[in-house]
Write an enzyme that holds these catalytic residues in place. Sequence first.
Site, PDB file in Angstrom:
ATOM      1  N   GLU A 191       0.875  -1.097  -0.203  1.00  0.00           N
ATOM      2  CA  GLU A 191      -0.072  -0.047  -0.051  1.00  0.00           C
ATOM      3  C   GLU A 191       0.909   1.130  -0.041  1.00  0.00           C
ATOM      4  O   GLU A 191       0.472   2.318   0.451  1.00  0.00           O
ATOM      5  CB  GLU A 191      -0.995  -0.077   1.095  1.00  0.00           C
ATOM      6  CG  GLU A 191      -2.173  -1.112   1.121  1.00  0.00           C
ATOM      7  CD  GLU A 191      -3.090  -0.645   2.172  1.00  0.00           C
ATOM      8  OE1 GLU A 191      -2.778   0.032   3.080  1.00  0.00           O
ATOM      9  OE2 GLU A 191      -4.341  -1.323   1.974  1.00  0.00           O
ATOM     10  N   GLU A 260      -7.082  -7.520  -0.615  1.00  0.00           N
ATOM     11  CA  GLU A 260      -7.578  -7.415   0.740  1.00  0.00           C
ATOM     12  C   GLU A 260      -9.100  -6.922   0.787  1.00  0.00           C
ATOM     13  O   GLU A 260      -9.281  -5.844   0.621  1.00  0.00           O
ATOM     14  CB  GLU A 260      -6.583  -6.275   1.637  1.00  0.00           C
ATOM     15  CG  GLU A 260      -5.362  -6.765   2.186  1.00  0.00           C
ATOM     16  CD  GLU A 260      -4.661  -5.773   2.999  1.00  0.00           C
ATOM     17  OE1 GLU A 260      -5.282  -5.072   3.796  1.00  0.00           O
ATOM     18  OE2 GLU A 260      -3.415  -5.671   2.930  1.00  0.00           O
TER      19      GLU A 260
HETATM   20  C1  GAL Z   1      -4.384  -2.392   5.208  1.00  0.00           C
HETATM   21  C2  GAL Z   1      -3.248  -2.968   5.288  1.00  0.00           C
HETATM   22  C3  GAL Z   1      -3.112  -4.229   6.195  1.00  0.00           C
HETATM   23  C4  GAL Z   1      -3.878  -4.201   7.214  1.00  0.00           C
HETATM   24  C5  GAL Z   1      -5.363  -3.352   6.915  1.00  0.00           C
HETATM   25  C6  GAL Z   1      -6.342  -3.061   8.015  1.00  0.00           C
HETATM   26  O1  GAL Z   1      -4.289  -0.906   4.845  1.00  0.00           O
HETATM   27  O2  GAL Z   1      -2.573  -3.253   4.214  1.00  0.00           O
HETATM   28  O3  GAL Z   1      -1.878  -4.566   6.444  1.00  0.00           O
HETATM   29  O4  GAL Z   1      -3.391  -3.154   8.236  1.00  0.00           O
HETATM   30  O5  GAL Z   1      -5.245  -2.249   6.092  1.00  0.00           O
HETATM   31  O6  GAL Z   1      -6.310  -4.065   8.763  1.00  0.00           O
END
Ligand code: GAL
Length: 854
Positions: A191, A260
């Site tokens: 990110e 994600e």
């Molecule tokens: C994203 C990140 C993850 C985790 C998630 C929130 O931005 O890539 O590692 O932190 O947010 O749980």
Amino acid sequence: MAAHPTLPSPVSTSLLLLLLLLLSCCSELCAAATVSYDHRAVVIDGKRRVLISGSIHYPRSTPEMWPDLIQKSKDGGLDVIETYVFWNLHEPVQGQYDFGGRKDLVTFIKTVAAAGLYVHLRIGPYVCAEWNYGGFPVWLHFIPHIKFRIDNDPFKTEMQKFTTKIVDMMKKEMLFASQGGPIILSQIENEYGNVEKYYGPTAKSYIDWAASMATSLNVSVPWVMCQQDNAPDPIINTCNGFYCDNFKPNSDKKPKMWTENWSGWFLSFGGGVPYRPVEDLAFAVARFFQRGGTFQNYYMYHGGTNFGRTSGGPFIATSYDYDAPIDEYGLLRQPKWGHLRDLHKVIKQCEDALVATDPTYTSLGKNLEAHVYKTASGRCAAFLANIDDHSDATVTFNGKPYHLPAWSVSILPDCQNVAFNTAKINSQTTVLEMKYTKTYDQAADESTDSSEISESEWKFFTEPIGSINTTFTNVGLLEQINTTADSSDYLWYSISIDVKGNEPFLFNGTQTTLHVDSLGHVLHVFVNGKLSASTQGSNADASFKLENVITLASGQNRIDLLSATVGLKNYGQFFDLVGAGITGVILKNHNATRDLSSSQWTYQIGLKGENLALHDNTQNSTWMTLPSLPKNQPLIWYMTYFDAPMHDDPVAIDFTGMGKGEAWVNGHSIGRYWPTYTAPPSGCVKSCDYRGQFSGSKCVKNCGQPSQSVYHVPRSLIQQGERNRLVLFEEVGGDPTRVSFALRMAGSLCAHVSQSHPPPVDAVNTAQRKDAELHLECPHSDHVISSVKFASFGTPHGTCGSYSHGNCSSTTALAILQKACIGVRSCDVKVSTEVFGDPCRDVVKSLAVEASCS
Ligand code: GAL
């Protein structure tokens, strides 16, 4: 002497079994595979694939839990397990590596392979992940001239060294797909695109460097960068978020991938407990596949636990449950897990059509969308969406009417029959409960309430107040992380002030206000050896100001400030430079002001008990016993022994009664505990409407309650039938005799299925099974359904635990359910008037059932 045949010990038998399992893993996976990609999908051995993935972070559970978690993931329809690699775990000291126990990345990956699943290895090595310092080792910060995450040689050298180390390790173990291993994808950075603009002109050259460094490692599987619009070829830029159907990769040659999909959200100390309704999660997934996606990963599929001091922050809680389909304890969270499993099956039924073409979009009205995938050979799959957040609709598609609840997607794997609708849950609900338990196996004692440990069984050690151990002085206040290098949560700032009897402003008996400014995270003020005040920041803002009215005596007065961190920041631009600790100390009364900020302070890094390794120290000379145990006093270490809790259910400790600190079982830290930090009184919803855009603060429960009072103790940390040691360090004051043990268990099973629901996903296209079906199953394989507490066919309402009959209800429902379900582990009952008769004509009826297992 006759030779005795050697019998395998239980240990060697289980090792043998694991070995056999690992060897037999490979029907599909051990053969070398080529992995590439094109516009539509990840391509494995020349075949485009629809891939369902889920994150499980290996150090957030134990190796003993891994096989079960992975099997449950496979049963839930996952093809891929995604994990980060946690640099600060593996290289705690520069150049010294650790891959043992929960850090055994290779065994984790081999366990995934043994289950026949693939791996997406997100090396990072920056990972964010609510993990201490985002996964960076703190020693990195002390390398001269280093600047994190830009085109900076000292940083790039270390990043490359670690990335190469991991890649080489994977290659040596033959874990990449091209070598017959399970790894089909790899990630570099994390990110960065979200913060890139803050990093100035060298940000882009850093990303280009990271991309070419990664590709030069020749892993022979595609690399991805998540949230990185400008990811250079051949790196695939992927999406993270609650929804990613709008996302487009930066080239037509790259597939649309979602690394994600947040299945819930993380918990922080001081926050409420977030959850994400499965109807919305399923909607997001279906929309993604509807609009051209082919790879989707749940973050998290099993969240697990932030053991030790691994949680990020500040203020990330010890539980990383995340409302994931598998709960923190490794139990299926139902209906989440089951509804998603049904969704995955239906998406897989569409796979051939999905990978063959881009979808064709047709509007079916305002907020009503159809996307159709049609192959040359006549395969056809359709997704019909109603993205309105409150109005249900009936649409006409291919000349037929389809009812679409608001905020839902129907999937038609044959372009005709609805096999799944995201808002219609066929899966059962399983109520997961904490059952308070005795810690030992003596049936005779079952009547006594002894989930707690009695006073006489505790020993203690009093942590000295102030900097008295290995100390040093400094003129002025020191920033905490630079001082402790995160070797401990704790830093003492101590000062002695001389109050002369005739001093106009600081004299015996006068009320003085102590002002402290701190960057965070927690502060305990001791004046002349007594706890005088405590305060803390929050996840949103770690810093605070404290005002404490104190009374100084004439002569020498000691002020000892204990500053504590609760996980180092893991996210945001320059998060590595955000400090902690005290920045200003001023004494004021109505006459005068005395600024102590630039005075000489004495410092102590960490605690005496940490120095003595009390978490793993059983020497009788260290631990004290007294007829009456000190309670509700700050800075006490406690130790006791407990016997293994009964049965084999997952174990939790309830720290209600304690303040804040850390806990160890048999020398293993199970994390920081803090049951006194409660969620704000407001911000919760009674029942969360899944319809409409989700956010991490939309659906929150537990307002006004402790953010976390129960803490997971993995079974493998507990020795069966032996004395197990529990050590606590309490900062503020607590009563350890109130600490109690609980088992995480499934309570009631419920299901509520309407006649309007699709039939079970496996039954689609089998003409004889058109009816919806209600399925109940005891989670434990040796349990059977022992009672049906409620059953109603008609118009029942309410939720699990509080169902009631509606105006219309069949009189036979309870008897039918009892007959079909009692005494068996699982049962299926058709939701149909054929089974129950028709208690009200022309009304769509449903069947609601609550049952229990034993
Ligand atoms: C994203 C990140 C993850 C985790 C998630 C929130 O931005 O890539 O590692 O932190 O947010 O749980």
